[in-house]
Design a protein around this motif. Structure first.
Motif, PDB file in Angstrom:
ATOM      1  N   GLU A 161       0.833  -1.212   0.000  1.00  0.00           N
ATOM      2  CA  GLU A 161       0.000   0.000   0.000  1.00  0.00           C
ATOM      3  C   GLU A 161       0.866   1.260   0.000  1.00  0.00           C
ATOM      4  O   GLU A 161       0.592   2.222  -0.718  1.00  0.00           O
ATOM      5  CB  GLU A 161      -0.932   0.014   1.222  1.00  0.00           C
ATOM      6  CG  GLU A 161      -1.934  -1.126   1.264  1.00  0.00           C
ATOM      7  CD  GLU A 161      -1.350  -2.416   1.818  1.00  0.00           C
ATOM      8  OE1 GLU A 161      -0.160  -2.414   2.225  1.00  0.00           O
ATOM      9  OE2 GLU A 161      -2.073  -3.431   1.831  1.00  0.00           O
ATOM     10  N   ILE A 162       1.918   1.250   0.813  1.00  0.00           N
ATOM     11  CA  ILE A 162       2.798   2.423   0.886  1.00  0.00           C
ATOM     12  C   ILE A 162       3.584   2.582  -0.405  1.00  0.00           C
ATOM     13  O   ILE A 162       3.714   3.685  -0.948  1.00  0.00           O
ATOM     14  CB  ILE A 162       3.740   2.308   2.091  1.00  0.00           C
ATOM     15  CG1 ILE A 162       2.940   2.352   3.394  1.00  0.00           C
ATOM     16  CG2 ILE A 162       4.788   3.421   2.068  1.00  0.00           C
ATOM     17  CD1 ILE A 162       3.764   2.183   4.644  1.00  0.00           C
ATOM     18  N   ALA A 163       4.116   1.453  -0.924  1.00  0.00           N
ATOM     19  CA  ALA A 163       4.863   1.520  -2.179  1.00  0.00           C
ATOM     20  C   ALA A 163       3.990   2.055  -3.310  1.00  0.00           C
ATOM     21  O   ALA A 163       4.420   2.896  -4.104  1.00  0.00           O
ATOM     22  CB  ALA A 163       5.410   0.136  -2.540  1.00  0.00           C
ATOM     23  N   GLY A 164       2.734   1.569  -3.356  1.00  0.00           N
ATOM     24  CA  GLY A 164       1.817   2.035  -4.393  1.00  0.00           C
ATOM     25  C   GLY A 164       1.470   3.504  -4.239  1.00  0.00           C
ATOM     26  O   GLY A 164       1.371   4.246  -5.235  1.00  0.00           O
ATOM     27  N   LEU A 165       1.289   3.948  -2.998  1.00  0.00           N
ATOM     28  CA  LEU A 165       0.989   5.363  -2.743  1.00  0.00           C
ATOM     29  C   LEU A 165       2.135   6.256  -3.216  1.00  0.00           C
ATOM     30  O   LEU A 165       1.916   7.284  -3.874  1.00  0.00           O
ATOM     31  CB  LEU A 165       0.749   5.572  -1.246  1.00  0.00           C
ATOM     32  CG  LEU A 165       0.531   7.015  -0.777  1.00  0.00           C
ATOM     33  CD1 LEU A 165      -0.788   7.547  -1.315  1.00  0.00           C
ATOM     34  CD2 LEU A 165       0.558   7.095   0.745  1.00  0.00           C
ATOM     35  N   ILE A 166       3.358   5.857  -2.881  1.00  0.00           N
ATOM     36  CA  ILE A 166       4.524   6.628  -3.299  1.00  0.00           C
ATOM     37  C   ILE A 166       4.612   6.661  -4.828  1.00  0.00           C
ATOM     38  O   ILE A 166       4.815   7.718  -5.437  1.00  0.00           O
ATOM     39  CB  ILE A 166       5.805   6.033  -2.695  1.00  0.00           C
ATOM     40  CG1 ILE A 166       5.795   6.172  -1.170  1.00  0.00           C
ATOM     41  CG2 ILE A 166       7.047   6.709  -3.278  1.00  0.00           C
ATOM     42  CD1 ILE A 166       6.916   5.411  -0.483  1.00  0.00           C
ATOM     43  N   GLN A 167       4.452   5.484  -5.445  1.00  0.00           N
ATOM     44  CA  GLN A 167       4.559   5.407  -6.899  1.00  0.00           C
ATOM     45  C   GLN A 167       3.516   6.282  -7.590  1.00  0.00           C
ATOM     46  O   GLN A 167       3.846   7.033  -8.519  1.00  0.00           O
ATOM     47  CB  GLN A 167       4.402   3.956  -7.352  1.00  0.00           C
ATOM     48  CG  GLN A 167       4.544   3.773  -8.867  1.00  0.00           C
ATOM     49  CD  GLN A 167       4.397   2.327  -9.285  1.00  0.00           C
ATOM     50  OE1 GLN A 167       3.684   1.554  -8.638  1.00  0.00           O
ATOM     51  NE2 GLN A 167       5.071   1.945 -10.354  1.00  0.00           N
ATOM     52  N   ARG A 168       2.279   6.219  -7.153  1.00  0.00           N
ATOM     53  CA  ARG A 168       1.216   7.002  -7.796  1.00  0.00           C
ATOM     54  C   ARG A 168       1.496   8.499  -7.701  1.00  0.00           C
ATOM     55  O   ARG A 168       1.336   9.237  -8.680  1.00  0.00           O
ATOM     56  CB  ARG A 168      -0.138   6.676  -7.167  1.00  0.00           C
ATOM     57  CG  ARG A 168      -0.677   5.307  -7.518  1.00  0.00           C
ATOM     58  CD  ARG A 168      -2.128   5.160  -7.101  1.00  0.00           C
ATOM     59  NE  ARG A 168      -2.322   5.340  -5.667  1.00  0.00           N
ATOM     60  CZ  ARG A 168      -2.211   4.362  -4.778  1.00  0.00           C
ATOM     61  NH1 ARG A 168      -1.869   3.137  -5.169  1.00  0.00           N
ATOM     62  NH2 ARG A 168      -2.423   4.583  -3.497  1.00  0.00           N
ATOM     63  N   ASN A 169       1.912   8.961  -6.533  1.00  0.00           N
ATOM     64  CA  ASN A 169       2.140  10.389  -6.341  1.00  0.00           C
ATOM     65  C   ASN A 169       3.341  10.887  -7.140  1.00  0.00           C
ATOM     66  O   ASN A 169       3.317  12.003  -7.660  1.00  0.00           O
ATOM     67  CB  ASN A 169       2.305  10.700  -4.853  1.00  0.00           C
ATOM     68  CG  ASN A 169       0.974  10.799  -4.135  1.00  0.00           C
ATOM     69  OD1 ASN A 169       0.349  11.850  -4.101  1.00  0.00           O
ATOM     70  ND2 ASN A 169       0.527   9.687  -3.565  1.00  0.00           N
ATOM     71  N   LEU A 170       4.378  10.070  -7.229  1.00  0.00           N
ATOM     72  CA  LEU A 170       5.551  10.499  -7.975  1.00  0.00           C
ATOM     73  C   LEU A 170       5.308  10.428  -9.482  1.00  0.00           C
ATOM     74  O   LEU A 170       5.771  11.299 -10.232  1.00  0.00           O
ATOM     75  CB  LEU A 170       6.754   9.645  -7.595  1.00  0.00           C
ATOM     76  CG  LEU A 170       7.311   9.891  -6.191  1.00  0.00           C
ATOM     77  CD1 LEU A 170       8.411   8.883  -5.869  1.00  0.00           C
ATOM     78  CD2 LEU A 170       7.846  11.310  -6.050  1.00  0.00           C
ATOM     79  N   GLU A 171       4.587   9.417  -9.928  1.00  0.00           N
ATOM     80  CA  GLU A 171       4.310   9.320 -11.362  1.00  0.00           C
ATOM     81  C   GLU A 171       3.389  10.427 -11.826  1.00  0.00           C
ATOM     82  O   GLU A 171       3.470  10.873 -12.982  1.00  0.00           O
ATOM     83  CB  GLU A 171       3.753   7.935 -11.700  1.00  0.00           C
ATOM     84  CG  GLU A 171       4.818   6.842 -11.585  1.00  0.00           C
ATOM     85  CD  GLU A 171       4.325   5.469 -11.997  1.00  0.00           C
ATOM     86  OE1 GLU A 171       3.083   5.282 -12.086  1.00  0.00           O
ATOM     87  OE2 GLU A 171       5.175   4.574 -12.228  1.00  0.00           O
ATOM     88  N   LYS A 172       2.515  10.908 -10.946  1.00  0.00           N
ATOM     89  CA  LYS A 172       1.676  12.064 -11.287  1.00  0.00           C
ATOM     90  C   LYS A 172       2.516  13.300 -11.545  1.00  0.00           C
ATOM     91  O   LYS A 172       2.105  14.208 -12.262  1.00  0.00           O
ATOM     92  CB  LYS A 172       0.671  12.352 -10.154  1.00  0.00           C
ATOM     93  CG  LYS A 172      -0.578  11.495 -10.217  1.00  0.00           C
ATOM     94  CD  LYS A 172      -1.667  12.056  -9.334  1.00  0.00           C
ATOM     95  CE  LYS A 172      -1.493  11.633  -7.911  1.00  0.00           C
ATOM     96  NZ  LYS A 172      -2.628  12.033  -7.048  1.00  0.00           N
ATOM     97  N   GLU A 173       3.716  13.344 -10.921  1.00  0.00           N
ATOM     98  CA  GLU A 173       4.616  14.481 -11.088  1.00  0.00           C
ATOM     99  C   GLU A 173       5.603  14.280 -12.235  1.00  0.00           C
ATOM    100  O   GLU A 173       6.505  15.084 -12.434  1.00  0.00           O
ATOM    101  CB  GLU A 173       5.391  14.722  -9.785  1.00  0.00           C
ATOM    102  CG  GLU A 173       4.517  15.050  -8.595  1.00  0.00           C
ATOM    103  CD  GLU A 173       3.778  16.370  -8.759  1.00  0.00           C
ATOM    104  OE1 GLU A 173       4.386  17.316  -9.316  1.00  0.00           O
ATOM    105  OE2 GLU A 173       2.609  16.455  -8.332  1.00  0.00           O
ATOM    106  N   GLY A 174       5.452  13.165 -12.956  1.00  0.00           N
ATOM    107  CA  GLY A 174       6.282  12.948 -14.131  1.00  0.00           C
ATOM    108  C   GLY A 174       7.498  12.070 -13.929  1.00  0.00           C
ATOM    109  O   GLY A 174       8.298  11.891 -14.852  1.00  0.00           O
ATOM    110  N   PHE A 175       7.671  11.496 -12.730  1.00  0.00           N
ATOM    111  CA  PHE A 175       8.812  10.625 -12.474  1.00  0.00           C
ATOM    112  C   PHE A 175       8.507   9.197 -12.936  1.00  0.00           C
ATOM    113  O   PHE A 175       7.349   8.775 -12.960  1.00  0.00           O
ATOM    114  CB  PHE A 175       9.151  10.606 -10.982  1.00  0.00           C
ATOM    115  CG  PHE A 175       9.576  11.941 -10.436  1.00  0.00           C
ATOM    116  CD1 PHE A 175      10.816  12.469 -10.743  1.00  0.00           C
ATOM    117  CD2 PHE A 175       8.727  12.678  -9.622  1.00  0.00           C
ATOM    118  CE1 PHE A 175      11.216  13.697 -10.248  1.00  0.00           C
ATOM    119  CE2 PHE A 175       9.106  13.903  -9.120  1.00  0.00           C
ATOM    120  CZ  PHE A 175      10.360  14.426  -9.435  1.00  0.00           C
TER     121      PHE A 175
END
Length: 234
Positions: free
Chosen positions: A11-25
């Motif tokens: 859950e934490i890994a997915g949360l981090i991934q979603r938020n960073l990918e929204k920023e273009g990473f």
């Protein structure tokens, strides 16, 4: 920018991934320390988000092993942990982490810290020439390499992390200037630094071990008692 997330809680890994990918990473996820090191060896990222308490090889050991790896790409490391004790922050930073966050954390703050870390290389040495010389040191800003010359004209390549290179470049670019912790943080981390100011002392100590002939009696990075640090060479 490529980011490797080493986190065993989906859950934490997915949360981090979603938020960073929204920023273009671009993000990759590893579920334990062994997988994280394999991902690093396969394709070194620009930044690693590393949980302290992961299965197999723990976060401290993963961090230490990555910092010991030779190579041109030396990623920034943002360490995560559920612990909040002061000793954990000190230990985490001493192994080579660049910043530290305690769970639970705000996704917005995490993104801000990631951006602050990745901006370092654009801040620290833009005014230096491509190749910078002092009596004992040569820094090549384009190749990101540094060498030290001893009294017998023997030249040694310095194996510096990304932050150590930036720190040395900052010192060499301003010989004789006295820097306090806040000034070095502003120069290297920028306005979005959230960590403990003592991270500066940790990285100074690590840099001294690599560039001084005797780190216990530093010749180049001098401590100015009650103020900060000054670089002298010649």
């Amino acid at each position: 920018m490529d980011i490797l997330i080493i986190e065993d809680e989906p859950e934490i890994a997915g949360l981090i991934q979603r938020n960073l990918e929204k920023e273009g990473f671009t993000c990759r996820i590893a579920k334990d320390g062994n997988q994280g090191l394999q991902e690093f060896d396969h394709q070194p990222p620009d930044l690693i988000i590393l949980d302290l308490l992961i299965p197999g090889i723990d976060g401290l050991e993963v961090c230490a092993r990555i910092r010991q790896q030779p190579g041109n790409k030396d990623p920034y490391i943002l360490m995560l942990t559920a612990r909040g004790e002061e000793i954990d922050r000190v230990i985490g930073l001493s192994t080579g982490a660049d910043d530290y966050m305690v769970k639970p954390f705000s996704p917005r703050e995490l993104v801000a810290r990631v951006r602050a870390l990745l901006r370092r290389s654009m801040r620290q040495t833009a005014r230096l020439p491509h190749i910078y010389h002092t009596p004992h040191f040569t820094i090549d800003m384009e190749k990101r390499t540094a060498t030290r010359q001893d009294g017998e004209n023997q030249v040694e390549a310095l194996d510096l992390t990304a932050l150590e290179f930036e720190l040395l470049s900052t010192f060499i670019g301003h010989p004789g200037r006295v820097w306090n912790r806040s000034q070095l943080i502003d120069k290297l981390w920028g306005d979005n630094f959230f960590g403990d100011e003592r991270v500066v002392d940790t990285h100074i100590a690590r840099l001294r071990k690599k560039i001084e002939f005797d780190s216990a009696n530093p010749q180049f990075i001098k401590t100015v008692i009650g103020v900060g640090y000054r670089f002298e060479d010649g």
